[in-house]
Design a protein around this motif. Sequence first.
Motif, PDB file in Angstrom:
ATOM      1  N   ALA A 249       4.555   0.433 -11.167  1.00  0.00           N
ATOM      2  CA  ALA A 249       3.334   0.971 -11.626  1.00  0.00           C
ATOM      3  C   ALA A 249       2.541   0.967 -10.234  1.00  0.00           C
ATOM      4  O   ALA A 249       2.833   0.393  -9.304  1.00  0.00           O
ATOM      5  CB  ALA A 249       2.801  -0.334 -12.323  1.00  0.00           C
ATOM      6  N   GLY A 250       1.772   2.061 -10.103  1.00  0.00           N
ATOM      7  CA  GLY A 250       1.072   2.423  -9.009  1.00  0.00           C
ATOM      8  C   GLY A 250      -0.077   3.603  -8.966  1.00  0.00           C
ATOM      9  O   GLY A 250      -0.321   4.016 -10.334  1.00  0.00           O
ATOM     10  N   PRO A 251      -0.163   4.500  -7.989  1.00  0.00           N
ATOM     11  CA  PRO A 251      -1.283   5.696  -8.324  1.00  0.00           C
ATOM     12  C   PRO A 251      -0.450   6.578  -8.783  1.00  0.00           C
ATOM     13  O   PRO A 251       0.705   6.816  -8.901  1.00  0.00           O
ATOM     14  CB  PRO A 251      -1.435   5.704  -6.882  1.00  0.00           C
ATOM     15  N   GLN A 252      -1.309   7.666  -9.533  1.00  0.00           N
ATOM     16  CA  GLN A 252      -0.679   9.019 -10.417  1.00  0.00           C
ATOM     17  C   GLN A 252       0.197   9.663  -9.388  1.00  0.00           C
ATOM     18  O   GLN A 252       1.233  10.137  -9.814  1.00  0.00           O
ATOM     19  CB  GLN A 252      -1.743   9.619 -10.850  1.00  0.00           C
ATOM     20  N   VAL A 253      -0.351   9.802  -8.174  1.00  0.00           N
ATOM     21  CA  VAL A 253       0.551  10.493  -7.359  1.00  0.00           C
ATOM     22  C   VAL A 253       2.327  10.017  -7.098  1.00  0.00           C
ATOM     23  O   VAL A 253       2.900  10.547  -6.838  1.00  0.00           O
ATOM     24  CB  VAL A 253      -0.001  10.844  -5.969  1.00  0.00           C
ATOM     25  N   LEU A 254       2.189   8.740  -7.071  1.00  0.00           N
ATOM     26  CA  LEU A 254       3.463   8.197  -6.961  1.00  0.00           C
ATOM     27  C   LEU A 254       4.226   8.476  -7.938  1.00  0.00           C
ATOM     28  O   LEU A 254       5.563   8.883  -8.061  1.00  0.00           O
ATOM     29  CB  LEU A 254       3.193   6.605  -6.904  1.00  0.00           C
ATOM     30  N   LYS A 255       3.757   8.464  -9.611  1.00  0.00           N
ATOM     31  CA  LYS A 255       4.418   8.668 -10.832  1.00  0.00           C
ATOM     32  C   LYS A 255       4.769   9.957 -10.696  1.00  0.00           C
ATOM     33  O   LYS A 255       5.982  10.349 -11.047  1.00  0.00           O
ATOM     34  CB  LYS A 255       3.743   8.406 -11.853  1.00  0.00           C
ATOM     35  N   ASP A 256       4.032  11.006 -10.165  1.00  0.00           N
ATOM     36  CA  ASP A 256       3.991  12.219 -10.244  1.00  0.00           C
ATOM     37  C   ASP A 256       5.340  12.880  -9.463  1.00  0.00           C
ATOM     38  O   ASP A 256       6.281  13.612  -9.815  1.00  0.00           O
ATOM     39  CB  ASP A 256       3.073  13.460  -9.908  1.00  0.00           C
ATOM     40  N   TYR A 257       5.430  12.097  -8.052  1.00  0.00           N
ATOM     41  CA  TYR A 257       6.463  12.216  -7.204  1.00  0.00           C
ATOM     42  C   TYR A 257       7.894  11.904  -7.690  1.00  0.00           C
ATOM     43  O   TYR A 257       8.741  12.185  -7.387  1.00  0.00           O
ATOM     44  CB  TYR A 257       6.047  11.633  -5.860  1.00  0.00           C
ATOM     45  N   LEU A 258       7.893  10.705  -8.295  1.00  0.00           N
ATOM     46  CA  LEU A 258       9.015  10.044  -8.527  1.00  0.00           C
ATOM     47  C   LEU A 258       9.702  10.869  -9.861  1.00  0.00           C
ATOM     48  O   LEU A 258      10.822  10.879 -10.053  1.00  0.00           O
ATOM     49  CB  LEU A 258       8.792   8.495  -9.283  1.00  0.00           C
ATOM     50  N   ILE A 259       8.853  11.478 -10.796  1.00  0.00           N
ATOM     51  CA  ILE A 259       9.220  12.242 -11.710  1.00  0.00           C
ATOM     52  C   ILE A 259      10.089  13.447 -11.273  1.00  0.00           C
ATOM     53  O   ILE A 259      11.136  13.733 -11.682  1.00  0.00           O
ATOM     54  CB  ILE A 259       8.278  12.803 -12.498  1.00  0.00           C
ATOM     55  N   HIS A 260       9.623  14.000 -10.347  1.00  0.00           N
ATOM     56  CA  HIS A 260      10.453  14.982  -9.650  1.00  0.00           C
ATOM     57  C   HIS A 260      11.524  14.776  -8.611  1.00  0.00           C
ATOM     58  O   HIS A 260      12.309  15.419  -8.293  1.00  0.00           O
ATOM     59  CB  HIS A 260       9.470  15.938  -8.786  1.00  0.00           C
ATOM     60  N   ARG A 261      11.350  13.451  -8.090  1.00  0.00           N
ATOM     61  CA  ARG A 261      12.528  13.192  -6.875  1.00  0.00           C
ATOM     62  C   ARG A 261      13.377  11.922  -6.965  1.00  0.00           C
ATOM     63  O   ARG A 261      14.312  11.940  -6.318  1.00  0.00           O
ATOM     64  CB  ARG A 261      11.680  13.113  -5.672  1.00  0.00           C
TER      65      ARG A 261
END
Length: 391
Positions: A249-261
Amino acid sequence: MKGFTHLEQEIQEWKAKGTFRPLTEIESSQGARVVINGKEVIQLSANNYLGLTTHPRLKSAALEAVEKYGAGTGSVRTIAGTFSMHEEYEQRLAKFKHTEAALVFQSGFTANVGVVASVLGENDVVISDELNHASIIDGIRLTKAKRRIYRHSDLVDLEKALQETQEARVRLVITDGVFSMDGDIALLPEIVELAEKYDALVMVDDAHASGVLGANGRGTVDHFGLHGRVHIQVGTLSKAIGVLGGYVAGPQVLKDYLIHRARPFLFSTSHPPAVTAACEAALDVLLQEPEVIDRLWENARFLKNGLSQLGFDIGESQTPITPVMIGDDALTMQFSDELFHEGVYAQGIVFPTVAKGKARIRTIVSAIHTQEDLELALQSFASVGKKLGVI
């Protein structure tokens, strides 16, 4: 088989030391009491803090999901395995955690590994408490970032690490929220203040705090009133939540990054419908039946007081995790075996899970234990403790 002689030799050494243990087969549902080898015993080793593994709302939700969506999803999330229920649950989870976004992983272990191994690079530094969970340690091993391990809950050593690494692009301070072997709570307010002083990020692993600490079980960040000041929160859905999985759980940018990496996310099939539906039902229980958390803490206090009064060393635990310190590995395993004969299942924890000389019986109570259960458990601890000369 040829080629495994070295493994067999090591196993024989464990057997000689009395630390080798086959897997325990439980022949019943996971409750306050379980059946092992045909014998009903009081369960004091499960992470089933709130008793949600058998909660009617979770079982009903799981069954309905199977009937509607099937047994599995058939794909990883990034190709064809994201159902609407996955997205809906993550949105609810983020709202529950008071963060912008949340992402669910297959386990708490893969959540930690996925975050640490993917968000840091060779120009960064990870600063980790020496008693952090093995999944954090493995995540650190996989990252190209430099690492600095600070002494357990030692703020002076933490500040020194922050001072020594100011040239890094990013410093990520990582701590367990509740330390799984000792049951103590991280000094999170002080850690956050130091991180802010030196412009570092903070990540908290709330595996043993999710569903246990904070309002409605929101975790250590909520417990200390630090919303918006902790950058990454990791937790499990397989302990107090009672099902399976981990989350970030955290900022949206973290979620977006994790989905791709995040490789564990990219290369693992998504949770089956039954798992996701049951996890959502667990969230409803936390919000609508908070009294279950109160019962957990009442039981924890009862057991702690009883063990202390008997003369056992229970360390510095502040949570429902209560270690009974023994020290010697073989004696610890013998103690566990004797407890089983008395009708209590409480596993011994020895090296390498804990440091040499720190072997203990780790007990975890649940909200569904009755006072009778705990009184009988205390009687067993007293009997075995005197028999083996521990008390």
